[in-house]
Every structure is written in structure tokens, then in C-alpha cells.
Design a protein around this motif. Structure first.
Motif, PDB file in Angstrom:
ATOM      1  N   TRP A 162       0.847  -1.203   0.000  1.00  0.00           N
ATOM      2  CA  TRP A 162       0.000   0.000   0.000  1.00  0.00           C
ATOM      3  C   TRP A 162       0.880   1.251   0.000  1.00  0.00           C
ATOM      4  CZ3 TRP A 162      -4.287   2.453  -0.854  1.00  0.00           C
ATOM      5  CH2 TRP A 162      -4.719   3.526  -0.076  1.00  0.00           C
ATOM      6  N   GLN A 163       0.679   2.113  -0.987  1.00  0.00           N
ATOM      7  CA  GLN A 163       1.389   3.399  -1.012  1.00  0.00           C
ATOM      8  C   GLN A 163       0.346   4.503  -0.855  1.00  0.00           C
ATOM      9  OE1 GLN A 163       3.951   4.393  -4.415  1.00  0.00           O
ATOM     10  NE2 GLN A 163       5.007   5.884  -3.110  1.00  0.00           N
ATOM     11  N   PRO A 164       0.249   5.084   0.356  1.00  0.00           N
ATOM     12  CA  PRO A 164      -0.843   6.044   0.603  1.00  0.00           C
ATOM     13  C   PRO A 164      -0.768   7.297  -0.266  1.00  0.00           C
ATOM     14  CG  PRO A 164       0.492   5.697   2.602  1.00  0.00           C
ATOM     15  CD  PRO A 164       1.051   4.801   1.559  1.00  0.00           C
ATOM     16  N   ARG A 165       0.426   7.757  -0.669  1.00  0.00           N
ATOM     17  CA  ARG A 165       0.535   8.967  -1.501  1.00  0.00           C
ATOM     18  C   ARG A 165       0.689   8.639  -2.983  1.00  0.00           C
ATOM     19  NH1 ARG A 165      -1.689  13.324   0.521  1.00  0.00           N
ATOM     20  NH2 ARG A 165      -0.522  14.648  -0.937  1.00  0.00           N
ATOM     21  N   GLY A 166       0.423   7.403  -3.384  1.00  0.00           N
ATOM     22  CA  GLY A 166       0.297   7.104  -4.816  1.00  0.00           C
ATOM     23  C   GLY A 166      -1.081   7.550  -5.265  1.00  0.00           C
ATOM     24  N   GLY A 167      -1.359   7.495  -6.556  1.00  0.00           N
ATOM     25  CA  GLY A 167      -2.689   7.899  -7.010  1.00  0.00           C
ATOM     26  C   GLY A 167      -2.797   8.018  -8.507  1.00  0.00           C
ATOM     27  N   THR A 168      -3.453   9.076  -8.953  1.00  0.00           N
ATOM     28  CA  THR A 168      -3.680   9.283 -10.389  1.00  0.00           C
ATOM     29  C   THR A 168      -3.549  10.785 -10.701  1.00  0.00           C
ATOM     30  OG1 THR A 168      -6.041   9.597 -10.041  1.00  0.00           O
ATOM     31  CG2 THR A 168      -5.338   7.362 -10.597  1.00  0.00           C
ATOM     32  N   ALA A 169      -3.499  11.103 -11.994  1.00  0.00           N
ATOM     33  CA  ALA A 169      -3.567  12.508 -12.456  1.00  0.00           C
ATOM     34  C   ALA A 169      -4.229  12.475 -13.817  1.00  0.00           C
ATOM     35  CB  ALA A 169      -2.176  13.118 -12.556  1.00  0.00           C
ATOM     36  N   ARG A 170      -4.663  13.641 -14.290  1.00  0.00           N
ATOM     37  CA  ARG A 170      -5.281  13.660 -15.624  1.00  0.00           C
ATOM     38  C   ARG A 170      -4.161  13.644 -16.666  1.00  0.00           C
ATOM     39  NH1 ARG A 170      -9.593  17.237 -18.826  1.00  0.00           N
ATOM     40  NH2 ARG A 170      -9.275  16.039 -20.716  1.00  0.00           N
ATOM     41  N   HIS A 171      -4.106  12.559 -17.472  1.00  0.00           N
ATOM     42  CA  HIS A 171      -2.939  12.356 -18.339  1.00  0.00           C
ATOM     43  C   HIS A 171      -2.743  13.459 -19.371  1.00  0.00           C
ATOM     44  CE1 HIS A 171      -6.320  10.877 -20.404  1.00  0.00           C
ATOM     45  NE2 HIS A 171      -5.984   9.602 -20.601  1.00  0.00           N
ATOM     46  N   ASP A 172      -3.810  13.833 -20.112  1.00  0.00           N
ATOM     47  CA  ASP A 172      -3.558  14.825 -21.156  1.00  0.00           C
ATOM     48  C   ASP A 172      -3.303  16.217 -20.575  1.00  0.00           C
ATOM     49  OD1 ASP A 172      -6.769  13.899 -22.546  1.00  0.00           O
ATOM     50  OD2 ASP A 172      -6.306  14.732 -20.597  1.00  0.00           O
ATOM     51  N   ALA A 173      -3.819  16.468 -19.363  1.00  0.00           N
ATOM     52  CA  ALA A 173      -3.509  17.757 -18.733  1.00  0.00           C
ATOM     53  C   ALA A 173      -2.018  17.871 -18.432  1.00  0.00           C
ATOM     54  CB  ALA A 173      -4.325  17.939 -17.456  1.00  0.00           C
ATOM     55  N   VAL A 174      -1.393  16.736 -18.130  1.00  0.00           N
ATOM     56  CA  VAL A 174       0.057  16.764 -17.879  1.00  0.00           C
ATOM     57  C   VAL A 174       0.777  17.221 -19.151  1.00  0.00           C
ATOM     58  CG1 VAL A 174       2.077  15.336 -17.336  1.00  0.00           C
ATOM     59  CG2 VAL A 174      -0.056  15.037 -16.047  1.00  0.00           C
ATOM     60  N   ALA A 175       0.391  16.624 -20.303  1.00  0.00           N
ATOM     61  CA  ALA A 175       1.006  17.036 -21.575  1.00  0.00           C
ATOM     62  C   ALA A 175       0.662  18.496 -21.887  1.00  0.00           C
ATOM     63  CB  ALA A 175       0.532  16.115 -22.702  1.00  0.00           C
ATOM     64  N   TRP A 176      -0.594  18.868 -21.731  1.00  0.00           N
ATOM     65  CA  TRP A 176      -1.017  20.242 -22.066  1.00  0.00           C
ATOM     66  C   TRP A 176      -0.324  21.272 -21.164  1.00  0.00           C
ATOM     67  CZ3 TRP A 176      -6.904  18.714 -21.938  1.00  0.00           C
ATOM     68  CH2 TRP A 176      -7.199  17.918 -23.066  1.00  0.00           C
ATOM     69  N   GLY A 177      -0.224  20.949 -19.875  1.00  0.00           N
ATOM     70  CA  GLY A 177       0.404  21.890 -18.936  1.00  0.00           C
ATOM     71  C   GLY A 177       1.862  22.139 -19.286  1.00  0.00           C
ATOM     72  N   TYR A 178       2.597  21.040 -19.545  1.00  0.00           N
ATOM     73  CA  TYR A 178       4.006  21.217 -19.925  1.00  0.00           C
ATOM     74  C   TYR A 178       4.106  21.951 -21.264  1.00  0.00           C
ATOM     75  CZ  TYR A 178       6.174  18.234 -16.324  1.00  0.00           C
ATOM     76  OH  TYR A 178       6.655  17.721 -15.137  1.00  0.00           O
ATOM     77  N   ALA A 179       3.214  21.621 -22.210  1.00  0.00           N
ATOM     78  CA  ALA A 179       3.288  22.237 -23.543  1.00  0.00           C
ATOM     79  C   ALA A 179       3.076  23.741 -23.446  1.00  0.00           C
ATOM     80  CB  ALA A 179       2.241  21.605 -24.460  1.00  0.00           C
ATOM     81  N   ARG A 180       2.075  24.149 -22.682  1.00  0.00           N
ATOM     82  CA  ARG A 180       1.813  25.587 -22.567  1.00  0.00           C
ATOM     83  C   ARG A 180       2.998  26.302 -21.921  1.00  0.00           C
ATOM     84  NH1 ARG A 180      -2.999  28.209 -19.016  1.00  0.00           N
ATOM     85  NH2 ARG A 180      -1.546  27.605 -17.356  1.00  0.00           N
TER      86      ARG A 180
END
Ligand code: FAD
Ligand code: PYC
Length: 402
Positions: A162-180
């Protein structure tokens, strides 16, 4: 109502390629864009182009199931994956773009005695590495995820990592955020532009030939995941990489029923619930090499069978969408972040089934490697490890069957 939504600014510019850049990155997936971002942010190198044959984030970055964790066994892996996970914690603020990081906790079920030993070993290693994970009991598994069937028709749940601080993120937002952010720094992201050749002279990279003409550069980063072998061949070297399809699917949306991520690696399935309510599902990689962005029928059957036995309540769910990506697998299931035999040419690949979680850490290390010729984060992941037999075996931590 959307009729009146006009005059929006472009999130990133749509430039024509210049004749020459200090650095060209091939591939506008998460790893390529993060590399460009940290080149600018950490080293002030902004005369950079990111060249993409399709649309940015349209490769595996926009096709993955967004699981983020850093519960790997070996020290170099824990270092780069935990660097990435910790950067994810504040990435929305850093990019001023909501990437919807959701550290809801990730559990990997132990369903055999062998897995119990393996995950207990990982928990001990993680504690030494400063990565918070715990081996938890079946009762705690049920408490965290009430919809799990602990007895199981084939394999009972015997505990979990169990990794309590693992999780998920919105994948395309990661690409869009870095791109912008890259575009705002003056970098050129050039989409619909395929690299068809890598030009070199006297063993040193000169530039690339693309469908939009020739572009010169001092340094080149190849960051193309499933097409790494193709680009390496253009540069004149071979990679210990196989490309295979990995598939995923999502169900119709249902009410919130599960607020953790569960991976069941013995039966080969994993599942989480998206903010929209869809159950996000995946399984093992196909067993043969191919470049198709869709998975085989027998694997999706195996995945669904695994999840129905783990979560019987989903047996009546309708599936909405089903897709695949081409993942780049190394023999030791660890990535390659490396100089190459061609001077000035660097490669970042081999993330296989598990590179989404690594994007910020990989970009951070790769930028340092390109800017300074050395990065402590990437040092152990060089190509030479295959010649020297220094494998970084992560076949258990990779989780996904392959
Ligand atoms: P990509 O996002 O694939 O980007 C590479 C880019 O290079 C592409 O956009 C491509 O068009 C471009 N390109 C290729 N050739 C050329 C060329 N000649 N010229 C120009 N551009 C070119 N990882 C996790 O950590 N957690 C998960 O839950 C997870 N689930 C997954 C589920 C599925 C179904 C799949 C397929 C993968 C999953 N992964 C997961 C793995 C993860 O998606 C990848 O490791 C990661 O996205 C790789 O990112 P990238 O930037 O290297 O590659
Ligand atoms: O690496 O955690 C992972 C993963 C889950 C599903 C695909 N990859």
C-alpha cells in the motif's frame, strides 16, 4: 451556449520550424515535453523545438491509465520514480495548470505466498529509500476498498503493498500543462511533423530531416516510446527494446464506489474510478511485437475475467471505450536515459507499461543529462548497462504482466 465562446487564446503557439535550434526533442509525449520544460526552467536553455509527428500527448501519454506510484525495489528506480511522484504533488501550481493529481492511494494485491514475500521485501526497501509504503493485512484491504472480494474463486487476497501517496492525475492535462509552459518560454512545439532521418557528420549529430524540411541542432533528444527502435535505426544504432501493444478500457460512469487504485497482478487486472465515475481498467501487454494501437481479444478477455473475480459487483457494467498504445519494453523492465554512440544524440525510452508516473522525474533528469552531460538521476540507466550486465530488475514492480 458554446456558440459565444470565441476569441480564446491558443494554449500554445503554432510556429513554423526555424532553421536551427540548440536542442531538438523528437516526440511531444509527456517525457519529451517535460524534458524541454526542465531544460528551460532549470538550465535556461530555451532555443528548443519539440517535434511531433501527430498531435501532442496523442501517444501513450494520452492513452494510459494514469497510475502514479514509486514503490519500486531497486535504489536507482526508487530515486527517479519518487522524484517524479514528489514533483507531481505540486505540478499544478508549478505549471499553473490543473493536472488533477489525486493521491488517493495505490494498492498492489498479494495473492500468492510468493507475492507476500516480494511485496514485504519491497516495503522494507522502500522504507530504507524514504518512500512511504506498507504491507497491509486483508482486513485493511477490505476497509480501504469495500468492493473487493477477498476470498476469490482462484486466488484469495492475502495482503497488499500500500502506497498512501500514490494515485492518479489527468494524463492529457500533464502534456497540455508542460506544452503551454514550454511555449510560454519561447520554445517551438511543431506538430504534424514527422522526423524521417537523422543527419550526422563525423560521428556527430547535425540535425533532422522532417516532413516540414531539414532542421539543424547542436543536441538531439529522442523521446518516442514505442518508436524508439525506428529512430535509433535512423541514428545508426540498435536498442535492446521490444514494442508491444498494451490496452485499456473504461466503463459507463457509475456512482462513486472505489476511492483507491487497485492492481491485482497475479490475475492480471487493475482498476480505478475516474472523477467522471467511469471504471478505468487495464491488464497485461500483448505477447507478441507489433505497432498497432489496439490490443488483442484474448488479453481483454483475461483482464475482464480477472476484474470480475476481484470485484464481482462490476460484472454487469457496460464498457464504453477501448484502446491501445505501443509500449517500449526492455529486458530488465527499467528505462534507458542515456548518451548514445552518436555524439550529441541522447535517448529516453524503455518506460514500457509504466512511464506516466515517471514523467516529471524523467524530464528533470533528462534535461540535466542533455545540459551537463551527467545526471545523478539517470546515471544508472545508461545503455551500457546491457553490455556490462548491470541490470536493474524491476519485473515485479512493473506490475503489469508482460
Ligand atoms: P508517448 O506519449 O508515446 O510520446 C512519444 C511521441 O513520439 C508520440 O506522440 C509519437 O507520435 C511521437 N513520435 C514517434 N515517432 C516520431 C517521429 N518519427 N517523429 C516525430 N514524432 C514521433 N504508465 C504509468 O505510469 N501508469 C499507468 O497507469 C500506465 N498505464 C498505461 C496503460 C496503457 C494502455 C498504455 C499504452 C501505457 C500505460 N502506461 C502507464 C505507460 C505510459 O503511458 C508510457 O510509459 C508513457 O506515456 C510514455 O510517454 P512518452 O512521452 O515516452 O511516450
Ligand atoms: O505502472 O502502475 C503502472 C501501471 C498500471 C497500469 C499500467 N501501468
Amino acid at each position: 451556449a458554446l456558440r459565444y465562446q470565441t476569441g480564446w487564446e491558443r494554449a500554445w503557439r503554432k510556429p513554423e520550424p526555424k532553421k536551427k535550434y540548440d536542442v531538438i526533442i523528437v516526440g511531444a509525449g509527456g517525457h519529451g515535453l517535460a524534458t524541454a520544460y526542465y531544460l528551460g526552467k532549470n538550465f535556461g536553455i530555451k532555443n528548443v523545438a519539440v517535434i511531433e509527428k501527430g498531435w501532442l500527448g496523442g501517444g501513450n501519454t494520452g492513452r494510459n491509465t494514469t497510475i502514479i506510484r514509486s514503490n519500486y525495489l531497486q535504489d536507482p528506480s526508487a530515486a527517479i520514480y519518487e522524484k517524479a511522484r514528489s514533483l507531481y504533488e505540486t505540478l499544478s501550481q508549478d505549471l499553473n495548470y490543473n493536472i488533477m493529481f489525486s493521491p488517493r492511494g495505490v494498492m498492489m494485491l498479494a495473492q500468492t505466498e510468493h507475492e507476500i514475500r516480494g511485496y514485504q521485501r519491497t516495503a522494507h526497501a522502500n522504507n530504507l529509500q524514504g518512500v512511504e509504503t506498507h504491507f497491509i493485512s486483508p482486513a485493511r484491504v477490505k476497509e480501504l476498498c469495500p468492493i473487493i472480494e477477498l476470498k476469490g474463486p482462484r486466488y484469495p487476497v492475502l495482503g497488499a503493498l500500500w502506497q498512501p501517496r500514490g494515485g492518479t492525475a489527468r494524463h492529457d492535462a500533464v502534456a497540455w500543462g508542460y506544452a503551454r509552459a514550454c511555449s510560454d518560454m519561447g520554445m517551438d512545439i511543431i506538430q504534424q511533423c514527422e522526423v524521417t532521418a537523422i543527419r550526422q557528420e563525423g560521428g556527430k549529430v547535425q540535425g533532422v530531416t522532417t516532413t516540414k524540411g531539414e532542421i539543424d541542432c547542436d543536441k538531439l533528444g529522442i523521446v518516442v516510446a514505442g518508436h524508439s527502435g525506428v529512430l535509433a535505426e535512423m541514428a545508426g544504432f540498435r536498442l535492446p527494446i521490444e514494442s508491444v501493444a498494451l490496452q485499456a478500457l473504461v466503463s459507463e460512469p457509475i456512482k462513486p464506489c472505489m476511492d483507491v487504485v487497485v492492481m491485482a497482478n497475479t490475475v492480471h487486472g487493475y482498476m480505478s474510478q475516474s472523477d467522471k465515475g467511469e471504471m478505468v481498467i487495464g491488464g497485461g501487454a500483448d505477447g507478441y511485437n507489433n505497432y498497432t494501437q489496439r490490443g488483442s481479444f484474448h488479453h481483454v478477455e483475461e483482464t475482464v475475467r480477472a476484474l470480475v473475480e476481484t470485484f464481482p459487483m462490476i460484472s454487469r457494467l457496460k464498457m464504453l471505450r477501448w484502446w491501445g498504445g505501443i509500449v517500449d519494453m526492455t529486458g530488465d523492465r527499467s528505462p534507458i536515459l542515456s548518451k548514445t554512440p552518436l555524439e550529441g544524440c541522447f535517448i529516453n525510452c524503455g518506460w514500457g507499461t509504466g512511464g506516466f508516473k515517471a514523467i516529471p522525474g524523467s524530464g528533470w533528469g533528462m534535461a540535466e543529462l542533455i545540459a551537463k552531460g551527467y545526471s545523478p538521476l539517470t546515471a544508472e540507466f545508461g545503455l551500457n548497462r546491457f553490455r556490462e550486465g548491470r541490470f536493474i530488475d524491476e519485473s515485479v514492480a512493473a506490475g503489469v504482466a508482460h
